[in-house]
Design a protein around this motif. Structure first.
Motif, short mmCIF file in Angstrom:
data_model
loop_
_atom_site.label_atom_id
_atom_site.label_comp_id
_atom_site.label_asym_id
_atom_site.label_seq_id
_atom_site.Cartn_x
_atom_site.Cartn_y
_atom_site.Cartn_z
N ASP A 82 0.83 -1.21 0.00
CA ASP A 82 0.00 0.00 0.00
C ASP A 82 0.86 1.25 0.00
OD1 ASP A 82 -2.17 -1.66 0.04
OD2 ASP A 82 -2.52 -1.50 2.21
N TRP A 83 1.93 1.23 0.80
CA TRP A 83 2.83 2.39 0.85
C TRP A 83 3.49 2.62 -0.50
CZ3 TRP A 83 8.02 3.15 0.00
CH2 TRP A 83 8.53 4.37 0.41
N ALA A 84 3.90 1.55 -1.17
CA ALA A 84 4.53 1.69 -2.48
C ALA A 84 3.55 2.28 -3.50
CB ALA A 84 5.04 0.33 -2.96
N VAL A 85 2.28 1.86 -3.43
CA VAL A 85 1.27 2.40 -4.35
C VAL A 85 1.07 3.89 -4.09
CG1 VAL A 85 -1.16 2.32 -4.99
CG2 VAL A 85 0.11 0.20 -4.68
N ARG A 86 0.95 4.27 -2.80
CA ARG A 86 0.77 5.69 -2.47
C ARG A 86 1.99 6.50 -2.88
NH1 ARG A 86 -1.09 3.49 2.45
NH2 ARG A 86 0.87 4.12 3.44
N ASN A 87 3.17 5.94 -2.73
CA ASN A 87 4.39 6.65 -3.10
C ASN A 87 4.46 6.89 -4.61
OD1 ASN A 87 6.85 7.87 -2.42
ND2 ASN A 87 7.98 6.03 -2.99
N ARG A 88 4.06 5.87 -5.38
CA ARG A 88 4.04 6.05 -6.84
C ARG A 88 3.03 7.11 -7.24
NH1 ARG A 88 4.50 0.30 -6.96
NH2 ARG A 88 2.24 0.15 -7.25
N GLU A 89 1.85 7.09 -6.61
CA GLU A 89 0.84 8.10 -6.92
C GLU A 89 1.31 9.50 -6.56
OE1 GLU A 89 -2.57 6.82 -4.80
OE2 GLU A 89 -3.10 5.22 -6.22
N ARG A 90 2.00 9.61 -5.42
CA ARG A 90 2.50 10.92 -5.00
C ARG A 90 3.55 11.44 -5.99
NH1 ARG A 90 6.90 12.53 -2.52
NH2 ARG A 90 7.56 10.37 -2.19
N LYS A 91 4.45 10.56 -6.43
CA LYS A 91 5.47 10.99 -7.38
C LYS A 91 4.86 11.34 -8.74
CE LYS A 91 9.42 8.51 -5.42
NZ LYS A 91 10.48 7.49 -5.66
N ALA A 92 3.84 10.57 -9.15
CA ALA A 92 3.17 10.89 -10.42
C ALA A 92 2.47 12.25 -10.34
CB ALA A 92 2.17 9.79 -10.77
N ALA A 93 1.82 12.52 -9.20
CA ALA A 93 1.16 13.81 -9.02
C ALA A 93 2.18 14.95 -9.00
CB ALA A 93 0.35 13.81 -7.73
N LYS A 94 3.34 14.70 -8.41
CA LYS A 94 4.39 15.74 -8.38
C LYS A 94 4.91 16.02 -9.77
CE LYS A 94 8.83 16.84 -6.26
NZ LYS A 94 9.89 16.37 -5.33
N ARG A 95 5.14 14.96 -10.56
CA ARG A 95 5.60 15.17 -11.94
C ARG A 95 4.57 15.93 -12.76
NH1 ARG A 95 7.48 9.75 -11.27
NH2 ARG A 95 5.58 8.99 -12.31
N GLN A 96 3.28 15.61 -12.57
CA GLN A 96 2.23 16.32 -13.30
C GLN A 96 2.17 17.78 -12.88
OE1 GLN A 96 0.40 15.13 -15.81
NE2 GLN A 96 -0.47 17.16 -16.06
N ARG A 97 2.36 18.04 -11.58
CA ARG A 97 2.33 19.42 -11.10
C ARG A 97 3.48 20.22 -11.68
NH1 ARG A 97 2.52 18.32 -6.23
NH2 ARG A 97 4.68 18.80 -5.72
N ILE A 98 4.66 19.59 -11.78
CA ILE A 98 5.81 20.28 -12.37
C ILE A 98 5.57 20.57 -13.85
CG2 ILE A 98 8.25 20.01 -12.98
CD1 ILE A 98 8.61 18.44 -10.42
N ARG A 99 4.97 19.61 -14.55
CA ARG A 99 4.65 19.85 -15.97
C ARG A 99 3.65 20.99 -16.13
NH1 ARG A 99 5.06 14.03 -16.47
NH2 ARG A 99 2.84 13.83 -15.99
N ASP A 100 2.66 21.04 -15.23
CA ASP A 100 1.67 22.11 -15.32
C ASP A 100 2.29 23.48 -15.03
OD1 ASP A 100 -0.18 20.18 -15.90
OD2 ASP A 100 -0.96 20.03 -13.85
N GLU A 101 3.25 23.49 -14.08
CA GLU A 101 3.87 24.76 -13.73
C GLU A 101 4.76 25.29 -14.84
OE1 GLU A 101 5.92 24.01 -10.12
OE2 GLU A 101 4.12 24.02 -8.86
N HIS A 102 5.28 24.40 -15.67
CA HIS A 102 6.19 24.82 -16.73
C HIS A 102 5.51 24.95 -18.09
CE1 HIS A 102 9.07 23.58 -13.64
NE2 HIS A 102 9.97 24.30 -14.27
N LYS A 103 4.20 25.00 -18.08
CA LYS A 103 3.50 25.22 -19.34
C LYS A 103 3.77 26.64 -19.85
CE LYS A 103 -0.36 21.97 -18.90
NZ LYS A 103 -1.83 21.83 -18.80
N VAL A 104 3.84 26.77 -21.14
CA VAL A 104 4.12 28.07 -21.74
C VAL A 104 2.87 28.96 -21.64
CG1 VAL A 104 4.77 29.27 -23.85
CG2 VAL A 104 5.77 27.03 -23.31
N VAL A 105 3.06 30.12 -21.03
CA VAL A 105 1.96 31.08 -20.87
C VAL A 105 2.35 32.36 -21.60
CG1 VAL A 105 0.56 32.39 -19.24
CG2 VAL A 105 1.35 30.08 -18.65
N VAL A 106 1.48 32.82 -22.44
CA VAL A 106 1.73 34.04 -23.21
C VAL A 106 1.46 35.24 -22.32
CG1 VAL A 106 1.12 35.38 -25.25
CG2 VAL A 106 1.13 32.87 -25.35
#
Length: 262
Positions: free
Chosen positions: A40-64
């Motif tokens: 269970d901890w490994a599943v939660r850890n993977r989900e947390r890392k995936a959410a962090k990667r998605q958040r970083i991608r969203d923060e680095h989106k190109v904004v005009v």
């Protein structure tokens, strides 16, 4: 004889993998539960890392942005930098010996996101990069100078023992092997701080509250506390707390704010 033979034929003997009659290996229930917790901890850890990667991608989106936005952001940064230099020249820091406590709790308050690089660098050193996070600091001349530099973006004061305990027990998280974990296991605390004589959660509270000899290691072991948003949101006013704002030194009044945010 026939009846007994029928009963014997209905007895099922556990079979091993190779097909020979052997008794299956016995596994304790505690071990099975531990395996399930690890999965269970490994599943939660993977989900947390995936959410962090998605958040970083969203923060680095190109904004005009319009040119006017760049000009406004540049002027705000320069204004903050000039005010920082003025504070360092005009304001006199009290000696550390004159403070009522050696323990300081600093909170990053909502405000401008686009900061001057010098101010952002100091906030990173204080580990206050995210809004509504708090850290324990030792009251030294260098720490007070850093807090003065970033004063419009933080509020700080001297916490009491009650709030130190409640913060660590309720919102405390440790950092071991580059992974965060809740402070629910003394074994992990001993593994991280055992070399300094800190083997349980009570030792962590004692080291922080008394600003002991291993305060730096204990405070670095604790991740910045994620505080909740108060009913009345902190306004990013450009004046200190003593003048009706939200930033700057609150002294012992910081305890009232901690109780609201904890």
């Amino acid at each position: 004889m026939g009846a007994n033979g029928d009963e014997a034929s209905r007895i099922i003997v556990p079979m091993a993998v190779e097909g020979t009659p052997e008794q299956l290996a016995f596994v304790q229930e505690s071990k099975l539960q531990k395996r399930k917790e690890n999965v269970d901890w490994a599943v939660r850890n993977r989900e947390r890392k995936a959410a962090k990667r998605q958040r970083i991608r969203d923060e680095h989106k190109v904004v005009v942005k319009r040119p006017e936005d760049f000009v406004t952001a540049f002027r705000n940064k320069e204004r903050d930098f000039l005010r920082m230099r003025t504070r360092l020249k005009v304001r006199k820091q009290p000696p550390v010996e004159a403070l009522s406590s050696k323990l300081v709790f600093a909170i990053r308050i909502p405000g401008s996101v686009d900061l001057h690089p010098n101010i952002r660098k100091v906030l990173r050193k204080l580990r206050l990069t995210r809004v509504l996070t708090g850290v324990f600091l030792k009251a030294t001349a260098l720490t007070l100078k850093r807090l003065l530099i970033v004063e419009p973006f933080v509020t700080y004061g001297f916490p009491n023992l009650k709030n130190v305990k409640e913060l660590i027990y309720k919102k405390g998280r440790g950092f071991l092997d580059k992974e965060p974990f809740p402070l629910t296991s003394n074994d992990l605390i001993e593994k991280a701080l055992g070399d300094h004589g800190i083997i349980c959660l009570e030792d962590v509270v004692h080291e922080i509250a008394t600003v002991g000899p291993h305060f730096r290691d204990a405070s670095r072991f604790l991740m910045p506390f994620m505080l909740k948003c108060p009913e009345r949101r902190l306004q990013m006013k450009r004046k200190p707390y003593k003048d009706g704002g939200d930033s700057g030194n609150r002294g012992d009044k910081i305890n009232e704010l901690i109780e609201k945010l904890n």
